[in-house]
Write an enzyme that holds these catalytic residues in place. Structure first.
Site, short mmCIF file in Angstrom:
data_model
loop_
_atom_site.label_atom_id
_atom_site.label_comp_id
_atom_site.label_asym_id
_atom_site.label_seq_id
_atom_site.Cartn_x
_atom_site.Cartn_y
_atom_site.Cartn_z
N HIS A 60 6.34 -10.28 7.07
CA HIS A 60 6.32 -9.03 7.94
C HIS A 60 7.59 -8.81 8.95
O HIS A 60 7.87 -7.58 9.08
CB HIS A 60 4.96 -8.94 8.52
CG HIS A 60 4.42 -7.54 8.59
ND1 HIS A 60 3.20 -7.19 8.63
CD2 HIS A 60 5.22 -6.14 8.85
CE1 HIS A 60 3.02 -5.91 8.71
NE2 HIS A 60 4.31 -5.34 9.14
N TYR B 132 -2.81 -5.32 9.21
CA TYR B 132 -3.70 -4.12 9.00
C TYR B 132 -5.18 -4.51 9.05
O TYR B 132 -5.93 -3.36 9.22
CB TYR B 132 -3.27 -3.37 7.76
CG TYR B 132 -1.83 -3.17 7.60
CD1 TYR B 132 -0.90 -3.21 8.73
CD2 TYR B 132 -1.38 -2.44 6.41
CE1 TYR B 132 0.53 -3.00 8.32
CE2 TYR B 132 0.08 -2.24 6.17
CZ TYR B 132 0.94 -2.44 7.20
OH TYR B 132 2.06 -2.12 7.20
N ASP C 272 0.23 -1.05 -0.76
CA ASP C 272 0.78 -1.70 0.18
C ASP C 272 -0.08 -2.16 1.33
O ASP C 272 -0.63 -1.11 1.81
CB ASP C 272 2.21 -1.15 0.76
CG ASP C 272 2.64 -1.81 1.80
OD1 ASP C 272 3.14 -2.92 1.78
OD2 ASP C 272 2.85 -1.03 2.89
N LYS D 140 1.47 -8.98 3.39
CA LYS D 140 2.59 -9.41 4.18
C LYS D 140 1.76 -10.66 5.10
O LYS D 140 0.76 -10.48 5.53
CB LYS D 140 3.06 -8.40 5.12
CG LYS D 140 3.59 -7.33 4.10
CD LYS D 140 3.94 -5.92 5.08
CE LYS D 140 4.19 -4.79 4.49
NZ LYS D 140 2.92 -4.27 4.19
#
Length: 539
Positions: free
Chosen positions: A249, A191, A186, A216
């Site tokens: 998200h 990120y 994931d 996402k």
């Protein structure tokens, strides 16, 4: 003062406390953020720290350092260096990191690949096809999962990458997880470690059908075009022809500083931009799914209200909802709703959240301890198994190989009904992620009043939710929302640094949207107050 290319000539001035400063706190944060381990520094013996300060004992040791790496080994923190640079107590003699291009995907991929160079697998990883089971509790290995409506099998137990640094750390950690048997990873646009994930998957040698990747689209990319561009970027970073699961998200847009008061990013936000119409995020998701660029689509942090609204206009129903789910937040109604509508639920923060100052450890809960003792397993294994028994997928994360193995050991025992009920009873409807903000407060709203204190980081908003036809007054809703940006973009190694320094954090995707939707001036304004999460660069 110091003359620097990044911010020009900074003159010495006197701060409120009467002490001389060579630059502002924000400018010092910008400079120190550019320092890497090899950066040469020099502490001024004629301008030392006060002997009475709480950090003087550490300062006496690390002030003899000649590089950033030495200073950190001798006990310095980035927050210390920022403070000292601000006051002219330490100077940079050279070796600052080079400025990268905003959103520079090629550099991220090169750094991840370089980090894995020379890393050899002791044995080839076995690439077995993912196997479908009827329910999460029936999984017997890390390759077992639930078959979604699209036909794609999603492993019940995946590996999370939140807060793993790009440029090597995330790549090495993900490769270690793959060696431990994990087959689902994931990640997310915000990120900033998608390139690392892709590099690790490539280095593993696993055939494409043997692993599952989910990522996402970030909230500042809401809208049809923004989502398509974000997906294209993620595919390029991951280095794969398709994404197994693509998620929205967050159900709302980016809000708050540094956007102009009362505005959002994307501009003129309303739920149609997310759910329906030709310009909606979900329309782009459906197109990506139809074209085969993603094999399944879903959402994150959606409440029952959000799901109902989406299902009124969608052509393809969401297949997954990733939400915060743990003993203090047992979202039973949401879980039941998802089950009834064929939507899988994936739990995050199963073992606790690093986004908040939790006063209690989930591991210490008496029912968790009792179950661990009864089954001769660890509290972490009990918590993950409990979520699986409830019918949820899980995505634990750890950088330690032994913890990865521990978290994977959830298939050889089952909790009794009484043990599950005892853990259920711990529910307090308490949220830890996103600084406690309830996603259900996100809808079509406008800020009717805003008071900002950027130094203290507090924002009070009165939010008018037109979808519900009521006015909700939420204390610190704005800063809680923004905390999601900061924490999701902040690398693990820098989490303490930025909190110690009192800095906020702004992600690269946010800056990109500011650049295109507002102006370069908006980006420069943001740069004056924020450091970039997950990056050592500043535009």
């Amino acid at each position: 003062g110091f003359k620097r290319k990044a911010v020009g000539v900074i003159g010495t001035h006197v701060a409120a406390g009467g002490k001389k400063q060579c630059c502002s706190k924000e400018e010092a944060a910008v400079e120190v953020r550019h320092w890497v381990d090899s950066t040469q520094i020099k502490y001024d013996p004629n301008n030392p720290k006060s002997p009475g300060s709480s950090s003087f004992a550490r300062y006496a040791k690390y002030s003899k350092a000649t590089t950033v790496e030495q200073a950190l080994k001798f006990g310095a923190k980035r927050a210390d260096m920022q403070w000292e640079f601000q006051r002219g107590q330490v100077k940079c003699l050279g070796g600052r990191s080079a400025t990268e291009k905003l959103g520079g995907g090629a550099q991220a991929r090169d750094a991840a690949t370089k980090a894995l160079k020379g890393v050899k697998l002791t044995k080839a990883l076995v690439g077995k096809p993912l196997r479908g089971v009827k329910q999460p509790a029936a999984a017997s290995s890390l390759a077992d999962g639930i078959r979604m409506r699209s036909g794609t099998v999603m492993p019940v137990v995946g590996f999370g990458t939140y807060k793993l640094n790009k440029g090597g750390e995330a790549a090495l950690t993900v490769l270690e997880a793959l060696k431990a048997g994990y087959r689902a990873v994931d990640t997310a646009q915000v990120y900033e470690n998608e390139a690392d994930v892709g590099a690790a998957l490539k280095a593993s040698g696993l055939p494409r059908q043997s692993y599952f990747v989910e990522t996402k689209v970030w909230r500042s990319s809401h809208g049809y075009e923004g989502t398509l561009q974000a997906a294209k970027h993620s595919l390029r970073q991951l280095g794969t022809e398709y994404i197994d699961l693509y998620l929205i998200h967050w159900p709302g847009p980016k809000t708050g500083w540094p956007l102009p008061k009362g505005t959002t990013c994307p501009k003129n936000w309303k739920p149609d931009m997310r759910d329906g119409g030709k310009t909606g995020t979900w329309r782009a998701m459906e197109e990506l799914y139809k074209d085969g660029r993603v094999k399944a689509i879903g959402v994150c942090n959606y409440s029952i209200r959000h799901l109902k609204q989406l299902m009124k206009s969608c052509k393809v129903k969401p297949m997954m909802n990733q939400v915060e789910f743990h003993p203090h937040l047992v979202q039973s109604k949401l879980l039941d709703f998802c089950k009834k509508n064929g939507i899988l639920l994936q739990a995050y923060a199963s073992l606790g959240s690093g986004d908040s100052k939790q006063t209690e450890s989930f591991f210490a809960f008496p029912p968790v301890q009792a179950a661990a003792k009864a089954h001769k397993v660890t509290p972490a294994q009990v918590l993950l198994r409990w979520a699986m028994e409830k019918g949820a997928h899980v995505v634990p994360k750890s950088v330690r190989p032994e913890r990865m193995q521990e978290n994977a050991g959830v298939f050889n025992f089952k909790l009794s009904k009484s043990e599950i009920s005892a853990i259920d009873a711990l529910n307090k409807n308490t949220r830890y992620a996103w600084k406690g903000l309830d996603p259900d407060t996100i809808g079509e709203w406008t800020c009717t009043s805003t008071s900002e204190n950027t130094k203290a980081g507090s924002i009070d908003n009165n939010i008018k939710d037109r979808e519900l036809g009521e006015v909700r007054t939420a204390s610190k809703v704005g800063v809680a929302d923004e905390a999601g940006d900061a924490n999701r973009a902040k690398p693990a190694s820098e989490a303490n640094r930025t909190s110690d320094a009192g800095d906020a954090c702004l992600s690269l995707p946010d800056l990109e949207e500011l650049w295109w939707q507002y102006s370069p001036k908006a980006v420069l304004a943001a740069a004056s107050y924020f450091t970039l999460g997950g990056s050592s660069t500043l535009l």
